[in-house]
Enzyme design. Sequence first.
Site, PDB file in Angstrom:
ATOM      1  N   HIS A 139       0.851  -1.189   0.000  1.00 32.25           N
ATOM      2  CA  HIS A 139       0.000   0.000   0.000  1.00 32.25           C
ATOM      3  C   HIS A 139       0.880   1.229   0.000  1.00 32.25           C
ATOM      4  CE1 HIS A 139      -3.213   2.773   1.092  1.00 32.25           C
ATOM      5  NE2 HIS A 139      -4.013   1.853   0.594  1.00 32.25           N
ATOM      6  N   ASP A 168      -7.911  -5.643   0.362  1.00 34.16           N
ATOM      7  CA  ASP A 168      -8.414  -6.377  -0.803  1.00 34.16           C
ATOM      8  C   ASP A 168      -7.963  -7.826  -0.844  1.00 34.16           C
ATOM      9  OD1 ASP A 168      -9.900  -4.326  -1.747  1.00 34.16           O
ATOM     10  OD2 ASP A 168      -8.227  -3.416  -2.809  1.00 34.16           O
TER      11      ASP A 168
HETATM   12  N1  CMC Z   1       4.064  -7.451  -5.009  1.00 28.40           N
HETATM   13  C1  CMC Z   1       5.393  -7.466  -5.200  1.00 28.40           C
HETATM   14  N2  CMC Z   1       6.197  -6.392  -5.056  1.00 28.40           N
HETATM   15  C2  CMC Z   1       5.605  -5.259  -4.678  1.00 28.40           C
HETATM   16  C3  CMC Z   1       4.199  -5.168  -4.433  1.00 28.40           C
HETATM   17  C4  CMC Z   1       3.428  -6.328  -4.624  1.00 28.40           C
HETATM   18  N3  CMC Z   1       2.112  -6.309  -4.415  1.00 28.40           N
HETATM   19  N4  CMC Z   1       3.898  -3.902  -4.078  1.00 28.40           N
HETATM   20  C5  CMC Z   1       5.050  -3.218  -4.098  1.00 28.40           C
HETATM   21  N5  CMC Z   1       6.072  -4.039  -4.438  1.00 28.40           N
HETATM   22  C6  CMC Z   1       7.509  -3.685  -4.502  1.00 28.40           C
HETATM   23  C7  CMC Z   1       7.814  -2.784  -5.690  1.00 28.40           C
HETATM   24  O1  CMC Z   1       8.156  -3.561  -6.819  1.00 28.40           O
HETATM   25  C8  CMC Z   1       8.968  -1.978  -5.148  1.00 28.40           C
HETATM   26  O2  CMC Z   1      10.108  -2.796  -5.165  1.00 28.40           O
HETATM   27  P1  CMC Z   1      11.575  -2.140  -5.477  1.00 28.40           P
HETATM   28  O3  CMC Z   1      11.824  -1.176  -4.363  1.00 28.40           O
HETATM   29  O4  CMC Z   1      12.499  -3.311  -5.485  1.00 28.40           O
HETATM   30  O5  CMC Z   1      11.451  -1.467  -6.807  1.00 28.40           O
HETATM   31  C9  CMC Z   1       8.625  -1.775  -3.684  1.00 28.40           C
HETATM   32  O6  CMC Z   1       7.782  -2.899  -3.324  1.00 28.40           O
HETATM   33  C10 CMC Z   1       7.884  -0.476  -3.394  1.00 28.40           C
HETATM   34  O7  CMC Z   1       6.685  -0.469  -4.167  1.00 28.40           O
HETATM   35  P2  CMC Z   1       6.092   0.779  -4.937  1.00 28.40           P
HETATM   36  O8  CMC Z   1       5.503   0.306  -6.231  1.00 28.40           O
HETATM   37  O9  CMC Z   1       7.092   1.891  -4.980  1.00 28.40           O
HETATM   38  O10 CMC Z   1       4.947   1.198  -3.937  1.00 28.40           O
HETATM   39  P3  CMC Z   1       3.749   2.152  -4.261  1.00 28.40           P
HETATM   40  O11 CMC Z   1       3.431   2.854  -2.999  1.00 28.40           O
HETATM   41  O12 CMC Z   1       4.009   2.988  -5.464  1.00 28.40           O
HETATM   42  O13 CMC Z   1       2.579   1.126  -4.670  1.00 28.40           O
HETATM   43  C11 CMC Z   1       0.672  -0.247  -4.628  1.00 28.40           C
HETATM   44  C12 CMC Z   1       1.531   0.768  -3.862  1.00 28.40           C
HETATM   45  C13 CMC Z   1      -0.599  -0.528  -3.799  1.00 28.40           C
HETATM   46  C14 CMC Z   1       0.241   0.337  -5.980  1.00 28.40           C
HETATM   47  C15 CMC Z   1       1.486  -1.546  -4.820  1.00 28.40           C
HETATM   48  O14 CMC Z   1       1.895  -2.063  -3.573  1.00 28.40           O
HETATM   49  C16 CMC Z   1       0.715  -2.610  -5.592  1.00 28.40           C
HETATM   50  O15 CMC Z   1       0.662  -2.548  -6.829  1.00 28.40           O
HETATM   51  N6  CMC Z   1       0.076  -3.592  -4.871  1.00 28.40           N
HETATM   52  C17 CMC Z   1      -0.720  -4.589  -5.533  1.00 28.40           C
HETATM   53  C18 CMC Z   1      -2.069  -3.995  -5.894  1.00 28.40           C
HETATM   54  C19 CMC Z   1      -2.967  -3.830  -4.680  1.00 28.40           C
HETATM   55  O16 CMC Z   1      -3.139  -4.751  -3.904  1.00 28.40           O
HETATM   56  N7  CMC Z   1      -3.599  -2.637  -4.593  1.00 28.40           N
HETATM   57  C20 CMC Z   1      -4.603  -2.380  -3.566  1.00 28.40           C
HETATM   58  C21 CMC Z   1      -4.298  -1.252  -2.672  1.00 28.40           C
HETATM   59  S1  CMC Z   1      -5.468  -1.237  -1.293  1.00 28.40           S
HETATM   60  C22 CMC Z   1      -6.920  -0.688  -2.014  1.00 28.40           C
HETATM   61  C23 CMC Z   1      -6.933   0.767  -2.260  1.00 28.40           C
HETATM   62  O17 CMC Z   1      -6.779   1.531  -1.298  1.00 28.40           O
HETATM   63  O18 CMC Z   1      -7.104   1.139  -3.455  1.00 28.40           O
END
Ligand code: CMC
Length: 432
Positions: free
Chosen positions: A309, A367
């Site tokens: 998240h 989720d």
């Molecule tokens: N699986 C594997 N790796 C992950 C995941 C995941 N679900 N989420 C983040 N990472 C990794 C990402 O690749 C990055 O790694 P590195 O530092 O090596 O490049 C690191 O963790 C930091 O992630 P980020 O993408 O910079 O984090 P963010 O804050 O931009 O993204 C997110 C947040 C929710 C978009 C992401 O965690 C994600 O895509 N999760 C899966 C989708 C999901 O479950 N979304 C629902 C969110 S809750 C409902 C809502 O409020 O909408």
Amino acid sequence: MDKKATLKLPDGRDLEFPVLGGSIGPEVIDIRSLYGKSGMFTYDPGFMSTASCNSTITYIDGDAGVLLYRGYPIEQLAKHCDFLDVCYLLLNGELPNKPQRDEFVGTVMRHTMVHDQLNRFYMGFRRDAHPMAVMVGVVGALSAFYHDSLDISDPEHRRVAAFRLIAKMPTIVAMAYKYTVGQPFVYPRNNLSYTGNFMNMMFSLPVEDYKVNNVLERALDRILILHADHEQNASTSTVRLSGSSGANPFACIAAGIACLWGPAHGGANEAALGMLQDIQKAGGVAKVGEFIKQVKDKNSNVKLMGFGHRVYKNYDPRAKLMRETCHEVLNELGLHDDPLFKLAMAMEKIALEDDYFVSRKLYPNVDFYSGIVQRALGIPVSMFTCIFSLARTVGWIAQWQEMIGDPEYKIGRPRQLYRGAVKRDVKPIGQR
Ligand code: CMC
């Protein structure tokens, strides 16, 4: 004394900016005068460090796993209130007393029917259309039906639009479902609870009686409470940005629904369940290790959906509550041995012990469990995000109302760091 932050510019000048404090949470540096003073913008794609507005509605402390609606912890609201209490709270700032609640519930329930001509609007969609595509279209179309609540400068119009949206969303979502399965639309029943009425519109058929199960009704109501608002997330910011141009509330909510549909946001519960189903088909718990390996491989582009998240970096308090609800629902339905739930538990355990997830502070989000609960309730996967949109409508509306009432409200207009071609001349086609 007023706090100030000093910024040293490359030309040697020091500029001072006011530091503003909220009631809780990080202070902010008010940089509104930066461009005027320096000719420079700030650069913050994804709004990692930018507060886009001030708000009194929802507070999140992502490190401590805290979520407050109007100051009340989500755990207390989930335990002691129902969704309409939470709607009243988000819209009005206080929980209702008994007469206020009775009046509010009565008003919402009086608005549950949609204009009969809207029924025909559905017929324009293919039966196999994704229900979120139908939602974007139908909610946007409400502005063509309710002309007497489009004047955003009139508080009464705004109030009526809020009631209409909150009251009609369950009807619109249930109609989208009935349309995809080829069953007749079910009219709302105002003697049922908000959530009971929604379940009746989803699941009852003209040919047999449907009785709302209290445990399942409470579970769905909790899903609505947990998704009702989440401060300045992508869809809420979309609603605010759309509304900042003066667009009507129905158009703004349709924009929010479109944004919510994305798999990184509201589409995650659908994606999480799809992921579990794929692993189950490939061999179930025995395949979890292999899948986690893929997730950790940067070249695979595979994510563990329902994990991670932007804000919660310790745990998602909504996930804790949803996990509890998940157990209650599976017990009620005699599904405690549900293979998908077992698979989810195995994945959660492995991920929580794995350094890749631990070092990146990736925990299950709401989720991860809400899909399992909804599936157990008999809600098809393609409807999950529609139910999220139904719940989030009140948050969107409360935030939209707050923005319009804010004396500092302006049309949203971000700037950019331009890295394209500098000025050049168009050449005749033969010379390009
Ligand atoms: N699986 C594997 N790796 C992950 C995941 C995941 N679900 N989420 C983040 N990472 C990794 C990402 O690749 C990055 O790694 P590195 O530092 O090596 O490049 C690191 O963790 C930091 O992630 P980020 O993408 O910079 O984090 P963010 O804050 O931009 O993204 C997110 C947040 C929710 C978009 C992401 O965690 C994600 O895509 N999760 C899966 C989708 C999901 O479950 N979304 C629902 C969110 S809750 C409902 C809502 O409020 O909408």
